[in-house]
Write a protein that holds these residues in place. Structure first.
Motif, PDB file in Angstrom:
ATOM      1  N   THR A 136       4.508   4.214 -10.934  1.00 30.99           N
ATOM      2  CA  THR A 136       4.276   2.885 -10.422  1.00 30.99           C
ATOM      3  C   THR A 136       2.492   3.126 -10.385  1.00 30.99           C
ATOM      4  OG1 THR A 136       6.104   2.646  -9.447  1.00 30.99           O
ATOM      5  CG2 THR A 136       4.082   1.372  -8.831  1.00 30.99           C
ATOM      6  N   PRO A 137       1.827   2.327 -10.922  1.00 27.11           N
ATOM      7  CA  PRO A 137       0.212   2.328 -10.647  1.00 27.11           C
ATOM      8  C   PRO A 137       0.071   2.098  -9.163  1.00 27.11           C
ATOM      9  CG  PRO A 137       0.768   0.343 -11.821  1.00 27.11           C
ATOM     10  CD  PRO A 137       1.924   1.400 -11.929  1.00 27.11           C
ATOM     11  N   MET A 138      -1.101   2.711  -8.721  1.00 25.49           N
ATOM     12  CA  MET A 138      -1.288   2.632  -7.329  1.00 25.49           C
ATOM     13  C   MET A 138      -2.644   1.902  -6.839  1.00 25.49           C
ATOM     14  SD  MET A 138      -0.300   6.420  -5.959  1.00 25.49           S
ATOM     15  CE  MET A 138       0.549   6.087  -4.310  1.00 25.49           C
ATOM     16  N   VAL A 139      -2.653   1.122  -5.777  1.00 28.98           N
ATOM     17  CA  VAL A 139      -3.927   0.453  -5.260  1.00 28.98           C
ATOM     18  C   VAL A 139      -4.013   1.224  -3.824  1.00 28.98           C
ATOM     19  CG1 VAL A 139      -4.458  -1.901  -4.285  1.00 28.98           C
ATOM     20  CG2 VAL A 139      -3.924  -1.572  -6.580  1.00 28.98           C
ATOM     21  N   ALA A 140      -5.435   1.121  -3.359  1.00 32.22           N
ATOM     22  CA  ALA A 140      -5.898   1.542  -1.939  1.00 32.22           C
ATOM     23  C   ALA A 140      -7.048   0.823  -1.709  1.00 32.22           C
ATOM     24  CB  ALA A 140      -5.849   2.949  -1.690  1.00 32.22           C
TER      25      ALA A 140
ATOM     26  N   ALA B 243      -1.490  -0.326   5.153  1.00 33.35           N
ATOM     27  CA  ALA B 243      -1.071  -0.362   3.829  1.00 33.35           C
ATOM     28  C   ALA B 243      -0.462  -2.109   3.572  1.00 33.35           C
ATOM     29  CB  ALA B 243       0.045   0.371   3.454  1.00 33.35           C
ATOM     30  N   GLU B 244       0.174  -2.655   4.737  1.00 37.42           N
ATOM     31  CA  GLU B 244       0.470  -3.963   4.559  1.00 37.42           C
ATOM     32  C   GLU B 244      -0.766  -4.937   4.531  1.00 37.42           C
ATOM     33  OE1 GLU B 244       3.630  -5.277   4.782  1.00 37.42           O
ATOM     34  OE2 GLU B 244       4.887  -3.765   5.749  1.00 37.42           O
TER      35      GLU B 244
ATOM     36  N   LEU C 197       5.095  -3.832 -11.201  1.00 33.54           N
ATOM     37  CA  LEU C 197       5.085  -3.421  -9.693  1.00 33.54           C
ATOM     38  C   LEU C 197       3.841  -2.478  -9.583  1.00 33.54           C
ATOM     39  CD1 LEU C 197       7.504  -2.999  -7.688  1.00 33.54           C
ATOM     40  CD2 LEU C 197       7.783  -0.747  -8.671  1.00 33.54           C
ATOM     41  N   ILE C 198       3.412  -2.819  -8.373  1.00 28.97           N
ATOM     42  CA  ILE C 198       2.133  -1.957  -7.728  1.00 28.97           C
ATOM     43  C   ILE C 198       2.382  -1.201  -6.609  1.00 28.97           C
ATOM     44  CG2 ILE C 198      -0.159  -2.229  -7.095  1.00 28.97           C
ATOM     45  CD1 ILE C 198      -0.725  -4.344  -9.024  1.00 28.97           C
ATOM     46  N   ALA C 199       2.091  -0.015  -6.366  1.00 27.17           N
ATOM     47  CA  ALA C 199       2.171   0.859  -4.974  1.00 27.17           C
ATOM     48  C   ALA C 199       0.909   0.868  -4.365  1.00 27.17           C
ATOM     49  CB  ALA C 199       2.718   2.214  -5.447  1.00 27.17           C
ATOM     50  N   VAL C 200       0.961   0.274  -2.885  1.00 24.80           N
ATOM     51  CA  VAL C 200      -0.343   0.237  -2.282  1.00 24.80           C
ATOM     52  C   VAL C 200      -0.177   1.224  -1.284  1.00 24.80           C
ATOM     53  CG1 VAL C 200      -1.913  -1.261  -0.776  1.00 24.80           C
ATOM     54  CG2 VAL C 200      -0.325  -2.375  -2.622  1.00 24.80           C
ATOM     55  N   ILE C 201      -1.084   2.178  -1.013  1.00 25.04           N
ATOM     56  CA  ILE C 201      -0.915   3.231  -0.193  1.00 25.04           C
ATOM     57  C   ILE C 201      -1.941   3.396   0.801  1.00 25.04           C
ATOM     58  CG2 ILE C 201      -2.122   4.828  -1.725  1.00 25.04           C
ATOM     59  CD1 ILE C 201      -0.353   7.173  -1.036  1.00 25.04           C
TER      60      ILE C 201
ATOM     61  N   THR D  28      -2.070  12.985   8.144  1.00 28.88           N
ATOM     62  CA  THR D  28      -0.778  13.011   9.327  1.00 28.88           C
ATOM     63  C   THR D  28      -0.037  12.079   9.056  1.00 28.88           C
ATOM     64  OG1 THR D  28      -2.456  11.610  10.425  1.00 28.88           O
ATOM     65  CG2 THR D  28      -2.778  14.176  10.798  1.00 28.88           C
ATOM     66  N   GLU D  29      -0.250  11.047   8.156  1.00 34.84           N
ATOM     67  CA  GLU D  29       0.800  10.051   7.943  1.00 34.84           C
ATOM     68  C   GLU D  29       0.360   9.304   6.807  1.00 34.84           C
ATOM     69  OE1 GLU D  29       2.521   6.282  10.754  1.00 34.84           O
ATOM     70  OE2 GLU D  29       0.363   6.520  10.592  1.00 34.84           O
ATOM     71  N   VAL D  30       1.658   8.890   5.932  1.00 30.17           N
ATOM     72  CA  VAL D  30       1.550   8.134   4.665  1.00 30.17           C
ATOM     73  C   VAL D  30       2.564   7.153   4.878  1.00 30.17           C
ATOM     74  CG1 VAL D  30       3.238   9.649   3.592  1.00 30.17           C
ATOM     75  CG2 VAL D  30       1.501   8.398   2.241  1.00 30.17           C
ATOM     76  N   ALA D  31       1.768   5.830   4.222  1.00 31.04           N
ATOM     77  CA  ALA D  31       2.518   4.434   4.102  1.00 31.04           C
ATOM     78  C   ALA D  31       2.490   4.113   2.703  1.00 31.04           C
ATOM     79  CB  ALA D  31       2.110   3.598   5.082  1.00 31.04           C
ATOM     80  N   ILE D  32       3.369   3.553   1.993  1.00 30.95           N
ATOM     81  CA  ILE D  32       3.129   3.002   0.703  1.00 30.95           C
ATOM     82  C   ILE D  32       4.095   1.683   0.663  1.00 30.95           C
ATOM     83  CG2 ILE D  32       4.088   3.252  -1.773  1.00 30.95           C
ATOM     84  CD1 ILE D  32       4.166   6.495  -1.012  1.00 30.95           C
ATOM     85  N   VAL D  33       3.518   0.611   0.307  1.00 31.55           N
ATOM     86  CA  VAL D  33       4.164  -0.484   0.025  1.00 31.55           C
ATOM     87  C   VAL D  33       4.308  -0.964  -1.327  1.00 31.55           C
ATOM     88  CG1 VAL D  33       3.884  -2.894   0.647  1.00 31.55           C
ATOM     89  CG2 VAL D  33       3.324  -1.226   2.381  1.00 31.55           C
ATOM     90  N   LEU D  34       5.392  -1.229  -1.847  1.00 32.62           N
ATOM     91  CA  LEU D  34       5.534  -1.559  -3.168  1.00 32.62           C
ATOM     92  C   LEU D  34       5.519  -3.204  -3.422  1.00 32.62           C
ATOM     93  CD1 LEU D  34       8.695   0.474  -4.553  1.00 32.62           C
ATOM     94  CD2 LEU D  34       5.950   0.965  -4.850  1.00 32.62           C
ATOM     95  N   VAL D  35       4.597  -3.458  -4.149  1.00 35.59           N
ATOM     96  CA  VAL D  35       4.505  -5.054  -4.316  1.00 35.59           C
ATOM     97  C   VAL D  35       4.721  -5.628  -5.703  1.00 35.59           C
ATOM     98  CG1 VAL D  35       2.809  -6.924  -4.370  1.00 35.59           C
ATOM     99  CG2 VAL D  35       2.647  -5.091  -2.629  1.00 35.59           C
ATOM    100  N   GLU D  36       5.637  -6.698  -5.762  1.00 34.95           N
ATOM    101  CA  GLU D  36       6.023  -7.062  -7.197  1.00 34.95           C
ATOM    102  C   GLU D  36       5.765  -8.532  -7.236  1.00 34.95           C
ATOM    103  OE1 GLU D  36       9.100  -6.242 -10.702  1.00 34.95           O
ATOM    104  OE2 GLU D  36       9.695  -6.150  -8.764  1.00 34.95           O
ATOM    105  N   GLY D  37       5.171  -9.243  -8.023  1.00 33.51           N
ATOM    106  CA  GLY D  37       4.756 -10.829  -7.916  1.00 33.51           C
ATOM    107  C   GLY D  37       4.262 -11.083  -6.655  1.00 33.51           C
ATOM    108  N   GLY D  38       3.420 -10.359  -5.865  1.00 34.32           N
ATOM    109  CA  GLY D  38       2.708 -10.925  -4.913  1.00 34.32           C
ATOM    110  C   GLY D  38       3.756 -10.742  -3.684  1.00 34.32           C
ATOM    111  N   GLN D  39       4.985 -10.206  -3.730  1.00 38.79           N
ATOM    112  CA  GLN D  39       5.836 -10.116  -2.743  1.00 38.79           C
ATOM    113  C   GLN D  39       6.035  -8.479  -2.559  1.00 38.79           C
ATOM    114  OE1 GLN D  39       7.401 -12.677  -0.852  1.00 38.79           O
ATOM    115  NE2 GLN D  39       5.771 -13.857  -1.929  1.00 38.79           N
ATOM    116  N   VAL D  40       6.309  -8.036  -1.035  1.00 40.26           N
ATOM    117  CA  VAL D  40       6.556  -6.854  -0.828  1.00 40.26           C
ATOM    118  C   VAL D  40       8.004  -6.538  -1.148  1.00 40.26           C
ATOM    119  CG1 VAL D  40       6.735  -5.022   1.134  1.00 40.26           C
ATOM    120  CG2 VAL D  40       4.707  -6.528   0.732  1.00 40.26           C
ATOM    121  N   VAL D  41       8.432  -5.659  -1.959  1.00 42.31           N
ATOM    122  CA  VAL D  41       9.940  -5.349  -2.160  1.00 42.31           C
ATOM    123  C   VAL D  41      10.459  -4.116  -1.834  1.00 42.31           C
ATOM    124  CG1 VAL D  41       9.905  -6.506  -4.406  1.00 42.31           C
ATOM    125  CG2 VAL D  41       9.181  -4.171  -4.608  1.00 42.31           C
TER     126      VAL D  41
END
Length: 203
Positions: A84-88, A154-155, A3-7, A23-36
């Motif tokens: 979860t390790p993060m990516v941005a 983030a997406e 799992l990777i968290a993209v912020i 002012t805003e935060v978004a995090i997308v959890l990705v696993e196996g190339g898919q947003v979960v």
């Protein structure tokens, strides 16, 4: 696949050290190339949003006035991510705000950050700019929502991460292009990237 968290953050400026706030935060959890899973929230940090920031992001003072306070949002965001390790994209920016806002909320940040901007500079030196939108268009990745809103960005960063991982597998023979590889690759000197990838693929 792990799992990777993209912020992505939207903020009042460039530096929390200079008093700028999220002012805003978004995090997308990705696993196996898919947003979960996804997390997104505006946040009220009690600071004024300059007019030029509102024109860039569409986020107004009235919008954040009605939002939850920053400490509440950040505590929830940290709980959502866990260890979860993060990516941005341009992670130096987002990491600064992640750490600063969590510190204000009384929470210690523990997540390692990898940067799709730094990795893209090493894998795609031919691209004229390594801004997120340019890379998304170069790879013909989908654009969703308004740019400079946290969830849309983030997406897009998550889609770019998927492209990077696919290219590491198909072009460089890396069986598991995990977060640790991204961390190592972003620190690799550009002239040494080919040798680094050959060594990693053969390991």
């Amino acid at each position: 696949m792990s799992l990777i968290a993209v912020i992505d953050f939207e903020t009042t400026g460039l530096s929390p050290a200079m008093g700028d706030r999220a002012t805003e935060v978004a995090i997308v959890l990705v696993e196996g190339g898919q947003v979960v899973d996804r997390f997104q929230s505006l946040m009220n940090a009690g600071v004024h949003i300059p007019a030029f920031i509102t024109s860039l992001t569409g986020i107004s003072n009235a919008m954040v006035a009605a939002a939850p306070d920053a400490a509440t949002v950040m505590t929830e965001a940290n709980r959502f991510v866990g260890a979860t390790p993060m990516v941005a994209h341009n992670a130096a920016f987002d990491r600064k705000f992640w750490e600063a806002e969590l510190t204000r909320a009384g929470v210690t940040a523990v997540q390692p950050f990898a940067c799709t901007l730094l990795v893209s500079r090493r894998l795609y030196p031919q691209v004229p700019s390594h801004k997120l939108g340019v890379l998304v268009d170069y790879h013909r990745l989908p654009r969703g929502g308004r740019a400079h809103r946290a969830l849309a960005d983030a997406e897009m960063a998550a889609a770019l991460l998927g492209q990077i991982q696919n290219d590491l597998r198909s072009r460089h023979g890396v069986a598991r292009p995990d977060h640790a590889l991204l961390m190592a690759l972003q620190r690799c000197a550009k002239p040494a990237v080919r040798a680094f990838m050959a060594q990693y693929a053969g390991a």
